[in-house]
Scaffold this active site. Structure first.
Site, short mmCIF file in Angstrom:
data_model
loop_
_atom_site.label_atom_id
_atom_site.label_comp_id
_atom_site.label_asym_id
_atom_site.label_seq_id
_atom_site.Cartn_x
_atom_site.Cartn_y
_atom_site.Cartn_z
N HIS A 120 -2.12 3.14 -1.20
CA HIS A 120 -1.77 1.72 -1.11
C HIS A 120 -3.06 0.92 -1.31
O HIS A 120 -4.15 1.38 -0.91
CB HIS A 120 -1.20 1.45 0.29
CG HIS A 120 -0.65 0.09 0.50
ND1 HIS A 120 -1.45 -1.01 0.73
CD2 HIS A 120 0.62 -0.37 0.56
CE1 HIS A 120 -0.69 -2.09 0.92
NE2 HIS A 120 0.58 -1.71 0.83
N ASP A 198 -4.62 6.73 6.46
CA ASP A 198 -3.69 5.60 6.47
C ASP A 198 -2.33 6.11 6.96
O ASP A 198 -1.62 6.80 6.23
CB ASP A 198 -3.59 5.04 5.04
CG ASP A 198 -2.53 3.97 4.90
OD1 ASP A 198 -1.74 3.76 5.85
OD2 ASP A 198 -2.46 3.35 3.82
N GLN A 201 2.84 4.61 6.91
CA GLN A 201 4.20 5.12 6.67
C GLN A 201 4.48 6.39 7.44
O GLN A 201 5.60 6.91 7.36
CB GLN A 201 4.40 5.38 5.15
CG GLN A 201 4.29 4.16 4.28
CD GLN A 201 5.42 3.16 4.49
OE1 GLN A 201 6.49 3.49 5.00
NE2 GLN A 201 5.20 1.92 4.09
N LYS A 224 6.17 -1.82 10.91
CA LYS A 224 6.96 -0.79 10.22
C LYS A 224 7.60 0.18 11.20
O LYS A 224 8.34 1.07 10.81
CB LYS A 224 6.07 -0.02 9.24
CG LYS A 224 5.56 -0.91 8.09
CD LYS A 224 4.73 -0.13 7.12
CE LYS A 224 3.88 -1.01 6.24
NZ LYS A 224 4.60 -1.61 5.13
N CYS A 363 2.26 -2.15 -4.19
CA CYS A 363 0.82 -2.21 -3.84
C CYS A 363 0.14 -0.88 -4.13
O CYS A 363 -0.72 -0.43 -3.36
CB CYS A 363 0.61 -2.60 -2.38
SG CYS A 363 1.21 -4.24 -1.99
N1 PMP Z 1 -0.72 1.54 3.73
C1 PMP Z 1 0.54 1.85 3.46
C2 PMP Z 1 0.86 3.25 3.06
C3 PMP Z 1 1.54 0.88 3.56
O1 PMP Z 1 2.79 1.19 3.27
C4 PMP Z 1 1.18 -0.44 3.93
C5 PMP Z 1 2.22 -1.54 4.02
N2 PMP Z 1 3.05 -1.62 2.91
C6 PMP Z 1 -0.15 -0.70 4.21
C7 PMP Z 1 -1.08 0.30 4.10
C8 PMP Z 1 -0.60 -2.07 4.61
O2 PMP Z 1 -0.03 -2.40 5.83
P1 PMP Z 1 -0.07 -3.91 6.37
O3 PMP Z 1 0.39 -4.77 5.24
O4 PMP Z 1 0.89 -3.89 7.52
O5 PMP Z 1 -1.47 -4.18 6.78
#
Ligand code: PMP
Length: 408
Positions: A120, A198, A201, A224, A363
């Site tokens: 991401h 990270d 998920q 999430k 993203c």
């Molecule tokens: N890493 C992953 C794998 C994600 O799915 C997300 C959120 N889509 C993020 C980072 C970023 O998280 P946040 O927007 O809550 O900071």
């Protein structure tokens, strides 16, 4: 289809108020249970004061609630030393914190930072920018044909110059679960790099035990996993966190402020400048208790059942490509495309059938480039999803295909 939801839809006010809605975008953000919303309201109605500041009982109540929330969430992700759990705004801020603070202090010209092609942007851009700022080199580990990290390439890339390895636990774009134990073994045997994971998920879907993982930093987002937006977590090893410079400066994070310089508070406060987001932390703890009540093993079994059922039926449609490894090695998401239908058009048509899916690059533009697409369609499931959501998804996809065939 007869897969029941794991958590009653009635527990989720938005779903209860919209019985015809099929919310299949939980990887973007989950729906919220009443237990979490009640905890948020309860904090403001009964305990609202600025934590850590006042000598009066109400402030102590707020401080205790914030402290208990940290302890609850630390237990949930297997962190024995709860003061090593820092509240942030989310995964994005957690990654920026580590990149700025640890990275700024330890990374220089000639060093290497390793990420994978599946990340991401929140776990890619901070490292890319750190490399650009410091003269380090960003090394990108490529993926296998089913979009999991290529361990052979990881082995080749890691060496004495590697300072940081930043990798996702679960991909938000295609759902691949990273074999973290293999990654850790490879990195530890070849370098002294810190391992940053990270978990945005992963924590919502898998039982995570930070202390057992032998990694250095782990980040996730509350929204999430049934919690509110605006609160997230960074967990780190005490020795690293204590040696790191603060990320932000201000109230609460100081020990002494002299005219010419300052000293820093102990963990976790050193990394929590300003008034803490106590109410959201308390609400996130309530969300975690709710998930604990469901049982993370049941959460995982439920999502596998849904993913396998959905994938079998989506694959049976003509012109479908499904991305990522088999359902049992994936978590949460079914990422796919339909020949001749742009994912954005698909999402718009599905919305007319009450089916919410995500379309786009998720993203994860480096991954999309490697897949050779600009976007995919992504359906993502969670504890309140059930067989009727799969039925609605397949029905709406069939309708979309018919529509496009007619338009042709
Ligand atoms: N890493 C992953 C794998 C994600 O799915 C997300 C959120 N889509 C993020 C980072 C970023 O998280 P946040 O927007 O809550 O900071």
């Amino acid at each position: 289809m007869s897969i029941a939801s794991l958590a009653p839809r009635a527990d989720f006010p938005l779903l209860a108020a919209n019985p015809a809605l099929h919310y299949l975008d939980s990887a973007a953000t989950s729906q919220k249970p009443a237990a979490m919303l009640d905890a948020l309201r309860h904090f403001y109605e009964t305990s609202n004061a600025n934590p850590h500041r006042g000598a009066y009982a109400l402030s102590a109540l707020a401080t205790d609630a914030y402290h208990d929330a940290r302890a609850t969430i630390a237990r949930f992700v297997g962190v024995a030393d709860a003061d090593c759990l820092i509240f942030t705004r989310g995964t994005t801020e957690s990654m920026n914190l580590v990149a700025s603070s640890w990275g700024g202090a330890h990374v220089g010209p000639g060093d290497e930072i390793v990420v994978s092609a599946i990340e991401h942007h929140a776990n890619f851009v901070p490292w890319q920018q750190l490399a650009l700022r410091t003269g380090a080199t960003l090394r990108i580990v490529e993926l296998t044909s089913t979009q999991t990290i290529d361990l052979d390439m990881l082995r080749d890339v890691i060496g004495a110059r590697t300072k940081i390895v930043a990798i996702t636990h679960v991909s938000n774009a295609v759902g691949s679960i990273t074999p973290l134990q293999d990654v850790v073994r490879i990195v530890r045997s070849r370098s002294a790099a810190v391992i940053v994971v990270d978990g945005a998920q992963a924590v919502p879907h898998l039982a995570v035990n930070f202390d057992a993982l032998d990694i250095d930093f782990y980040a996730f987002s509350g929204h999430k996993l049934l919690g509110p937006m605006g609160i997230g977590v960074l967990v780190g090893r005490r020795k690293l966190l204590e040696a790191m410079p603060p990320y932000q400066f201000g109230g609460d994070m100081i020990e002494w402020v002299r005219d010419a310089d300052s000293t820093w508070n102990v963990l976790p406060h050193k990394f929590e400048a300003g008034t803490p987001n106590a109410a959201d932390a308390v609400a996130l703890a309530a969300a975690v208790r709710y998930l604990d009540g469901l049982g993370m093993a049941n959460v995982r079994a439920h999502e596998i059942a849904l993913l396998e059922a959905a994938e079998a039926r989506v694959r049976a449609l003509p012109g479908v490509t499904v991305y990522g490894p088999p359902a049992a090695q994936r978590s949460g998401v079914l990422s796919f495309s339909l020949a001749d239908v742009h994912p954005h058009d698909l999402a718009t048509i599905l919305d007319q059938h009450g089916v919410c899916i995500r379309a786009g690059h998720h993203c994860a533009q480096p991954l999309m480039r490697r897949l050779g697409v600009s976007a995919t369609a992504r359906a993502s499931f969670y504890v309140y999803s059930d067989g009727s959501d799969v039925d609605a998804l397949v029905g709406a996809l069939t309708a979309a295909q018919q529509l496009f065939a007619t338009v042709d």
